[in-house]
Design a protein around this motif. Structure first.
Motif, PDB file in Angstrom:
ATOM      1  N   VAL A 124       8.954 -10.635 -14.937  1.00  0.00           N
ATOM      2  CA  VAL A 124       7.773  -9.791 -15.064  1.00  0.00           C
ATOM      3  C   VAL A 124       7.306  -9.399 -13.673  1.00  0.00           C
ATOM      4  CG1 VAL A 124       5.346  -9.744 -15.808  1.00  0.00           C
ATOM      5  CG2 VAL A 124       7.080 -10.811 -17.266  1.00  0.00           C
ATOM      6  N   VAL A 125       6.818  -8.170 -13.531  1.00  0.00           N
ATOM      7  CA  VAL A 125       6.403  -7.664 -12.226  1.00  0.00           C
ATOM      8  C   VAL A 125       4.952  -7.208 -12.271  1.00  0.00           C
ATOM      9  CG1 VAL A 125       6.767  -5.865 -10.484  1.00  0.00           C
ATOM     10  CG2 VAL A 125       8.732  -6.938 -11.599  1.00  0.00           C
ATOM     11  N   ILE A 126       4.213  -7.567 -11.232  1.00  0.00           N
ATOM     12  CA  ILE A 126       2.879  -7.013 -10.986  1.00  0.00           C
ATOM     13  C   ILE A 126       2.981  -6.217  -9.691  1.00  0.00           C
ATOM     14  CG2 ILE A 126       0.439  -7.508 -10.602  1.00  0.00           C
ATOM     15  CD1 ILE A 126       0.935 -10.251 -11.910  1.00  0.00           C
ATOM     16  N   ALA A 127       2.676  -4.932  -9.739  1.00  0.00           N
ATOM     17  CA  ALA A 127       2.876  -4.082  -8.566  1.00  0.00           C
ATOM     18  C   ALA A 127       1.702  -3.130  -8.383  1.00  0.00           C
ATOM     19  CB  ALA A 127       4.171  -3.284  -8.699  1.00  0.00           C
ATOM     20  N   SER A 128       1.400  -2.831  -7.121  1.00  0.00           N
ATOM     21  CA  SER A 128       0.381  -1.830  -6.827  1.00  0.00           C
ATOM     22  C   SER A 128       0.879  -0.468  -7.304  1.00  0.00           C
ATOM     23  CB  SER A 128       0.087  -1.792  -5.327  1.00  0.00           C
ATOM     24  OG  SER A 128       1.292  -1.700  -4.577  1.00  0.00           O
ATOM     25  N   ASN A 129      -0.027   0.304  -7.866  1.00  0.00           N
ATOM     26  CA  ASN A 129       0.331   1.598  -8.457  1.00  0.00           C
ATOM     27  C   ASN A 129       0.382   2.669  -7.374  1.00  0.00           C
ATOM     28  OD1 ASN A 129       0.920   3.599 -10.258  1.00  0.00           O
ATOM     29  ND2 ASN A 129      -1.123   3.715 -11.143  1.00  0.00           N
ATOM     30  N   VAL A 130       1.427   2.606  -6.543  1.00  0.00           N
ATOM     31  CA  VAL A 130       1.578   3.557  -5.444  1.00  0.00           C
ATOM     32  C   VAL A 130       2.933   4.258  -5.551  1.00  0.00           C
ATOM     33  CG1 VAL A 130       0.047   2.315  -3.882  1.00  0.00           C
ATOM     34  CG2 VAL A 130       2.470   1.722  -3.935  1.00  0.00           C
ATOM     35  N   TRP A 131       2.929   5.525  -5.113  1.00  0.00           N
ATOM     36  CA  TRP A 131       4.123   6.342  -4.997  1.00  0.00           C
ATOM     37  C   TRP A 131       4.936   6.327  -6.291  1.00  0.00           C
ATOM     38  CZ3 TRP A 131       6.170   5.903   0.702  1.00  0.00           C
ATOM     39  CH2 TRP A 131       5.123   6.155   1.586  1.00  0.00           C
ATOM     40  N   GLY A 132       6.228   5.975  -6.228  1.00  0.00           N
ATOM     41  CA  GLY A 132       7.088   6.095  -7.402  1.00  0.00           C
ATOM     42  C   GLY A 132       7.192   4.846  -8.253  1.00  0.00           C
ATOM     43  N   THR A 133       6.369   3.841  -8.001  1.00  0.00           N
ATOM     44  CA  THR A 133       6.488   2.571  -8.723  1.00  0.00           C
ATOM     45  C   THR A 133       6.367   2.744 -10.227  1.00  0.00           C
ATOM     46  OG1 THR A 133       5.559   1.405  -6.806  1.00  0.00           O
ATOM     47  CG2 THR A 133       5.574   0.239  -8.917  1.00  0.00           C
ATOM     48  N   SER A 134       5.419   3.553 -10.675  1.00  0.00           N
ATOM     49  CA  SER A 134       5.176   3.709 -12.110  1.00  0.00           C
ATOM     50  C   SER A 134       6.329   4.397 -12.835  1.00  0.00           C
ATOM     51  CB  SER A 134       3.888   4.493 -12.352  1.00  0.00           C
ATOM     52  OG  SER A 134       3.980   5.802 -11.817  1.00  0.00           O
ATOM     53  N   GLU A 135       7.244   5.046 -12.092  1.00  0.00           N
ATOM     54  CA  GLU A 135       8.384   5.726 -12.707  1.00  0.00           C
ATOM     55  C   GLU A 135       9.472   4.763 -13.150  1.00  0.00           C
ATOM     56  OE1 GLU A 135       9.916   8.957 -10.296  1.00  0.00           O
ATOM     57  OE2 GLU A 135       7.945   9.226  -9.383  1.00  0.00           O
ATOM     58  N   ILE A 136       9.455   3.552 -12.628  1.00  0.00           N
ATOM     59  CA  ILE A 136      10.530   2.603 -12.900  1.00  0.00           C
ATOM     60  C   ILE A 136      10.563   2.207 -14.365  1.00  0.00           C
ATOM     61  CG2 ILE A 136      11.368   0.276 -12.380  1.00  0.00           C
ATOM     62  CD1 ILE A 136      10.312   0.685  -9.524  1.00  0.00           C
ATOM     63  N   TYR A 138       0.823  -1.209   0.000  1.00  0.00           N
ATOM     64  CA  TYR A 138       0.000   0.000   0.000  1.00  0.00           C
ATOM     65  C   TYR A 138       0.857   1.259   0.000  1.00  0.00           C
ATOM     66  CZ  TYR A 138      -4.469  -2.388   0.784  1.00  0.00           C
ATOM     67  OH  TYR A 138      -5.604  -3.153   0.640  1.00  0.00           O
ATOM     68  N   GLN A 139       2.144   1.127   0.324  1.00  0.00           N
ATOM     69  CA  GLN A 139       3.054   2.266   0.338  1.00  0.00           C
ATOM     70  C   GLN A 139       4.421   1.823  -0.160  1.00  0.00           C
ATOM     71  OE1 GLN A 139       3.166   4.006   4.273  1.00  0.00           O
ATOM     72  NE2 GLN A 139       1.429   5.327   3.831  1.00  0.00           N
ATOM     73  N   GLU A 140       5.055   2.633  -0.982  1.00  0.00           N
ATOM     74  CA  GLU A 140       6.401   2.361  -1.474  1.00  0.00           C
ATOM     75  C   GLU A 140       7.093   3.689  -1.793  1.00  0.00           C
ATOM     76  OE1 GLU A 140       8.220  -0.141  -1.579  1.00  0.00           O
ATOM     77  OE2 GLU A 140       6.948  -1.923  -1.556  1.00  0.00           O
ATOM     78  N   GLY A 141       8.409   3.681  -1.730  1.00  0.00           N
ATOM     79  CA  GLY A 141       9.156   4.822  -2.221  1.00  0.00           C
ATOM     80  C   GLY A 141       9.429   4.597  -3.698  1.00  0.00           C
ATOM     81  N   LEU A 142      10.583   4.029  -3.986  1.00  0.00           N
ATOM     82  CA  LEU A 142      10.918   3.541  -5.324  1.00  0.00           C
ATOM     83  C   LEU A 142      11.341   2.088  -5.104  1.00  0.00           C
ATOM     84  CD1 LEU A 142      11.100   4.900  -8.189  1.00  0.00           C
ATOM     85  CD2 LEU A 142      13.567   4.825  -7.881  1.00  0.00           C
ATOM     86  N   PRO A 143      10.409   1.150  -5.161  1.00  0.00           N
ATOM     87  CA  PRO A 143      10.635  -0.201  -4.653  1.00  0.00           C
ATOM     88  C   PRO A 143      11.798  -0.933  -5.309  1.00  0.00           C
ATOM     89  CG  PRO A 143       8.610  -0.095  -5.933  1.00  0.00           C
ATOM     90  CD  PRO A 143       9.060   1.311  -5.719  1.00  0.00           C
ATOM     91  N   THR A 144      12.779  -1.281  -4.503  1.00  0.00           N
ATOM     92  CA  THR A 144      13.973  -1.970  -4.971  1.00  0.00           C
ATOM     93  C   THR A 144      13.633  -3.319  -5.599  1.00  0.00           C
ATOM     94  OG1 THR A 144      15.341  -0.904  -3.294  1.00  0.00           O
ATOM     95  CG2 THR A 144      16.187  -2.936  -4.244  1.00  0.00           C
TER      96      THR A 144
END
Length: 370
Positions: free
Chosen positions: A301-313, A284-290
């Motif tokens: 392949v990654v499935i990730a919740s669209n929180v904080w900076g994840t979409s920038e990766i 539910y919360q991430e910075g820029l998830p390592t």
């Protein structure tokens, strides 16, 4: 010729207490090449009788502390040992002043180590840069705890941003949060680096993987509930440890899930490099998830919740985003990723190479500290 600069980081934790954000701190410490690299860190997970370690020009001091709650330390300022470490550390840094500039670097406004960095910088008139890893107010396991954390943040976090000589953000989401909620201007984005492993031959079978701390905000239960609908398609591997370990194991022990618990970071990278993984990050919360960066960089392949900076990766299709808390959407994304894995994997690699290169990251950090 570049000016010699000693880098001093104030941290709550250091290896072997390590997850994503701690790994960033450690890599900055190890990769600093512009002169000496110092760390002052809490001694959680350290040998109780060791207060100093030296590796070449890299020096670590450990001060005694306690954990008030999980992952939040308080320095043991009532002990003689704390002040002995503080005095020795201060003298060591002062002795280095003649051979180069001193720059203080703190991380994440929420930790008291950032306040310690401010005190040290003002006491000895050093330049202080704060690197923020968060992009939202902390949400804890109850509304009351979250409210307390909010008021603490409005006091301590606001103070950190106001007093720091410069502020860096780990992502554009973090930059926007600081500027919007704390009114700090001139915040610059700094992307961490990543040591890209060499590609290797992978196992044929593909499966789902979670890597991270087993704590409330990671919402691993969302993943496990979604997986229950497809347990007969592929296995699920859980790598990590934390306060929710026993409850998760008890609730899902019969759901064809393999719990590997804590693994060393090198072992995790090796696992990702050798296996076809669909890595899921339901946090539910991430910075820029390592973990997201590491999984994409190892041809997964990654499935990730669209929180904080994840979409920038990455903007490529091997990073699949879903709305946090939406288990039905997560289930559908898992089915899609499993079916189209071969078509999607490896798409993000060129982008990651350009964005998360450690040499570029350290050069950017050096220039930001000048």
């Amino acid at each position: 010729m570049k000016k010699q600069t000693h880098l001093i980081q104030f941290l709550p934790y250091f290896s072997p207490h390590i997850w994503g954000v701690e790994k960033v701190w450690e890599q900055i410490f190890l990769k600093w090449t512009h002169w000496k690299s110092f760390i002052l860190s809490g001694n959680i997970c350290q040998q109780p009788d060791v207060h100093k370690e030296i590796v070449d020009n890299k020096i670590i001091y450990f001060f005694p502390c306690i954990e008030i709650v999980d992952n939040f330390i308080f320095p043991s300022i009532w002990t003689k040992r704390f002040w002995k470490v503080w005095k020795e550390f201060s003298q060591e840094v002062q002795n280095s002043r003649e051979s180069g500039d001193i720059k203080i670097l703190t991380h994440t406004r929420f930790f008291l180590s950032s306040l310690m960095g401010w005190i040290f910088a003002r006491r000895y008139t050093y330049s202080w840069i704060h690197l923020e890893h968060g992009s939202e107010y902390v949400k804890l396991s109850s509304p009351i705890k979250s409210k307390i954390a909010y008021f603490y943040d409005r006091l301590i976090g606001k103070w950190i941003y106001k007093k720091a000589d410069g502020v860096l953000a780990i992502s554009w989401a973090s930059k926007k949060f600081i500027e919007t909620h704390f009114w700090r201007k001139e915040v610059h984005v700094w992307y961490r680096g990543f040591d890209f492993p060499k590609p290797c031959i992978k196992q044929w079978e593909k499966h789902f993987v979670f890597i991270g701390r087993l704590v409330y905000l990671k919402w691993v239960k969302d993943l496990l509930q979604a997986y229950k609908k497809m347990w007969n398609i592929s296995k699920l591997i859980i790598i990590g440890d934390g306060e929710e370990r026993s409850s998760l194991e008890k609730e899902f022990w019969d759901a064809y899930i393999t719990f590997l618990w804590h693994q060393e970071h090198d072992s995790v990278i090796e696992y990702l490099s050798q296996n076809n993984c669909i890595v899921i990050n339901p946090s539910y919360q991430e910075g820029l998830p390592t973990t997201v960066i590491e999984a994409l960089a190892t041809q997964n392949v990654v499935i990730a919740s669209n929180v904080w900076g994840t979409s920038e990766i990455s903007r490529q299709e091997d990073l699949i985003l879903f709305e946090a808390w939406n288990r039905e959407e997560l289930f559908k994304k898992m089915m899609f990723a499993y079916t189209h894995f071969e078509d999607m994997k490896w798409k993000s690699y060129p982008t990651l190479r350009a964005t998360f290169d450690w040499e570029k990251s350290m050069e950017h950090l050096y220039n930001s500290l000048k």
